[in-house]
Design a protein around this motif. Sequence first.
Motif, PDB file in Angstrom:
ATOM      1  N   LEU A   1      39.437  33.638  41.411  1.00 60.97           N
ATOM      2  CA  LEU A   1      38.979  34.539  42.147  1.00 60.97           C
ATOM      3  C   LEU A   1      40.265  34.670  43.403  1.00 60.97           C
ATOM      4  CD1 LEU A   1      35.379  34.513  42.313  1.00 60.97           C
ATOM      5  CD2 LEU A   1      36.764  36.126  41.082  1.00 60.97           C
ATOM      6  N   ARG A   2      40.488  33.386  43.869  1.00 56.58           N
ATOM      7  CA  ARG A   2      41.510  33.484  45.176  1.00 56.58           C
ATOM      8  C   ARG A   2      42.821  33.698  44.634  1.00 56.58           C
ATOM      9  NH1 ARG A   2      41.952  30.554  49.911  1.00 56.58           N
ATOM     10  NH2 ARG A   2      43.674  31.534  50.977  1.00 56.58           N
ATOM     11  N   LEU A   3      43.255  33.321  43.560  1.00 58.63           N
ATOM     12  CA  LEU A   3      44.591  33.934  43.079  1.00 58.63           C
ATOM     13  C   LEU A   3      44.606  35.221  42.456  1.00 58.63           C
ATOM     14  CD1 LEU A   3      45.755  30.464  41.550  1.00 58.63           C
ATOM     15  CD2 LEU A   3      46.285  31.387  43.661  1.00 58.63           C
ATOM     16  N   GLY A   4      43.478  35.829  42.163  1.00 56.56           N
ATOM     17  CA  GLY A   4      43.351  36.953  41.353  1.00 56.56           C
ATOM     18  C   GLY A   4      43.774  36.832  39.823  1.00 56.56           C
ATOM     19  N   VAL A   5      43.756  35.633  39.109  1.00 56.39           N
ATOM     20  CA  VAL A   5      43.940  35.255  38.016  1.00 56.39           C
ATOM     21  C   VAL A   5      43.077  35.142  37.007  1.00 56.39           C
ATOM     22  CG1 VAL A   5      46.412  34.608  38.925  1.00 56.39           C
ATOM     23  CG2 VAL A   5      44.249  32.657  38.157  1.00 56.39           C
ATOM     24  N   ARG A   6      43.261  35.197  35.816  1.00 56.16           N
ATOM     25  CA  ARG A   6      42.343  34.968  34.813  1.00 56.16           C
ATOM     26  C   ARG A   6      42.461  33.395  34.216  1.00 56.16           C
ATOM     27  NH1 ARG A   6      42.687  34.885  28.931  1.00 56.16           N
ATOM     28  NH2 ARG A   6      40.910  35.900  27.836  1.00 56.16           N
ATOM     29  N   LEU A   7      41.321  32.807  34.130  1.00 58.72           N
ATOM     30  CA  LEU A   7      41.377  31.500  33.750  1.00 58.72           C
ATOM     31  C   LEU A   7      40.172  31.223  32.478  1.00 58.72           C
ATOM     32  CD1 LEU A   7      41.452  29.235  36.888  1.00 58.72           C
ATOM     33  CD2 LEU A   7      43.397  30.046  35.634  1.00 58.72           C
ATOM     34  N   SER A   8      40.548  30.714  31.586  1.00 57.28           N
ATOM     35  CA  SER A   8      39.754  30.626  30.494  1.00 57.28           C
ATOM     36  C   SER A   8      39.801  29.361  29.662  1.00 57.28           C
ATOM     37  CB  SER A   8      39.863  31.846  29.593  1.00 57.28           C
ATOM     38  OG  SER A   8      41.336  31.648  28.794  1.00 57.28           O
ATOM     39  N   LYS A   9      38.889  29.174  28.525  1.00 63.58           N
ATOM     40  CA  LYS A   9      38.767  27.834  27.701  1.00 63.58           C
ATOM     41  C   LYS A   9      38.971  28.827  26.550  1.00 63.58           C
ATOM     42  CE  LYS A   9      37.087  23.626  26.067  1.00 63.58           C
ATOM     43  NZ  LYS A   9      36.149  22.480  26.466  1.00 63.58           N
ATOM     44  N   PRO A  10      39.951  28.887  25.600  1.00 66.41           N
ATOM     45  CA  PRO A  10      39.887  29.786  24.363  1.00 66.41           C
ATOM     46  C   PRO A  10      38.479  29.404  23.681  1.00 66.41           C
ATOM     47  CG  PRO A  10      42.016  28.804  24.629  1.00 66.41           C
ATOM     48  CD  PRO A  10      41.160  28.226  25.619  1.00 66.41           C
ATOM     49  N   GLY A  11      37.758  30.606  23.179  1.00 70.04           N
ATOM     50  CA  GLY A  11      36.519  30.610  22.564  1.00 70.04           C
ATOM     51  C   GLY A  11      35.320  30.075  23.134  1.00 70.04           C
ATOM     52  N   THR A  12      35.425  29.877  24.498  1.00 67.28           N
ATOM     53  CA  THR A  12      34.338  29.379  25.306  1.00 67.28           C
ATOM     54  C   THR A  12      33.821  30.024  26.506  1.00 67.28           C
ATOM     55  OG1 THR A  12      34.940  27.032  24.672  1.00 67.28           O
ATOM     56  CG2 THR A  12      33.517  27.041  26.368  1.00 67.28           C
ATOM     57  N   TYR A  13      34.899  30.376  27.432  1.00 67.21           N
ATOM     58  CA  TYR A  13      34.433  31.006  28.437  1.00 67.21           C
ATOM     59  C   TYR A  13      35.884  31.873  28.933  1.00 67.21           C
ATOM     60  CZ  TYR A  13      36.383  26.921  31.018  1.00 67.21           C
ATOM     61  OH  TYR A  13      37.400  25.812  31.449  1.00 67.21           O
ATOM     62  N   VAL A  14      35.543  32.814  29.907  1.00 69.46           N
ATOM     63  CA  VAL A  14      36.625  33.368  30.477  1.00 69.46           C
ATOM     64  C   VAL A  14      36.081  33.707  32.127  1.00 69.46           C
ATOM     65  CG1 VAL A  14      38.273  35.523  31.052  1.00 69.46           C
ATOM     66  CG2 VAL A  14      37.396  34.672  28.568  1.00 69.46           C
ATOM     67  N   LEU A  15      36.891  33.211  32.992  1.00 71.76           N
ATOM     68  CA  LEU A  15      36.700  33.495  34.416  1.00 71.76           C
ATOM     69  C   LEU A  15      37.507  34.550  34.954  1.00 71.76           C
ATOM     70  CD1 LEU A  15      36.535  29.565  35.554  1.00 71.76           C
ATOM     71  CD2 LEU A  15      34.462  31.086  34.801  1.00 71.76           C
ATOM     72  N   ASN A  16      36.895  35.426  35.812  1.00 74.59           N
ATOM     73  CA  ASN A  16      37.737  36.413  36.245  1.00 74.59           C
ATOM     74  C   ASN A  16      38.243  37.330  35.240  1.00 74.59           C
ATOM     75  OD1 ASN A  16      38.480  37.955  38.662  1.00 74.59           O
ATOM     76  ND2 ASN A  16      40.334  36.986  38.849  1.00 74.59           N
ATOM     77  N   PRO A  17      37.703  37.776  34.114  1.00 70.31           N
ATOM     78  CA  PRO A  17      38.468  38.379  32.989  1.00 70.31           C
ATOM     79  C   PRO A  17      39.254  39.587  33.509  1.00 70.31           C
ATOM     80  CG  PRO A  17      36.050  39.002  33.094  1.00 70.31           C
ATOM     81  CD  PRO A  17      36.314  37.670  34.193  1.00 70.31           C
TER      82      PRO A  17
END
Length: 298
Positions: free
Chosen positions: A243-259
């Motif tokens: 959220l702070r960087l405004g980027v998407r972080l994910s673990k493929p097939g598991t979760y997506v943060l800040n999609p």
Amino acid sequence: MSVIVAGIVDWWLGEAPAGWHPVRWMGRYLERTGSWIQRPATDRGKLVAGGAAWLGGLTGVAVAALGIDRFITRRLPPGMQVLIRGLILKQMLSLRLLLFEVQSVETALDVSEEEGRRQVRRIVSRDTARLTSVEVRESALESLAENLADSVVAPIWWYLVAGLPGAMAFRYVNTADAMWGYRGEMEWPGKVAAVADDIANFVPARITGVLIGAPSVGPGRIGAEATKATSPNGGWPMAALALRLGVRLSKPGTYVLNPAGRPPTPGDTRSALRMAAGRSAACLMAAALMEEAGRRDR
């Protein structure tokens, strides 16, 4: 002021030689007992064996820490007490190595995608064989955020709560979770280790999330995004960084943060590394003030 000594020594000298590092000693114990706790035929037996071995290691670490603190350190002049506690506390935290490893992933990506995959394997446990360069960068940033809690904030927090025994006990708990606390063959033998780490990291992970997000991202927003991650604690610092960087972080097939965020860039890695260093320095300064206030109250 011992926390300042710990921070300075970490930044200046980095990690102690392997043979002298207390965390390596903890790791050796966990490695040697790791096969023994898998021997029982039933899940219940494995759970009991794992819990007993975990508790035995924790007891050994706590007794050693109390012995050092009460029977050696406290008999020294005040200045030497600060120095010795700082040198021992430094072994429980690791900022310089964390920043180096994350920067090394970005440097490797400049060479090739495959080099990036190879480098990021050093700091993540997920399958990296098919990760794209963006996913490699995401993995490195997630590791930076999560390990900022594990390797900096949590040891300092537990030091303030319970002195050197608290910091050393936390490092043992966290190491046991890293070595035993995963699914598959270690699900039952490592269950006590995994649950204990969740409990020990509950407050530090949320402090880290707030530190990363401040002042632009509030705790409520971080907490809501953190629920998407599989880890009850790791989601807080990772969501805060996304959220702070405004980027998407994910673990493929598991979760997506800040999609809704954009894919992270090399510039985001640089920003995240600067932020981690700055937040760590602020954390150390705040802890030093609290440590000094506690000393004056005694």
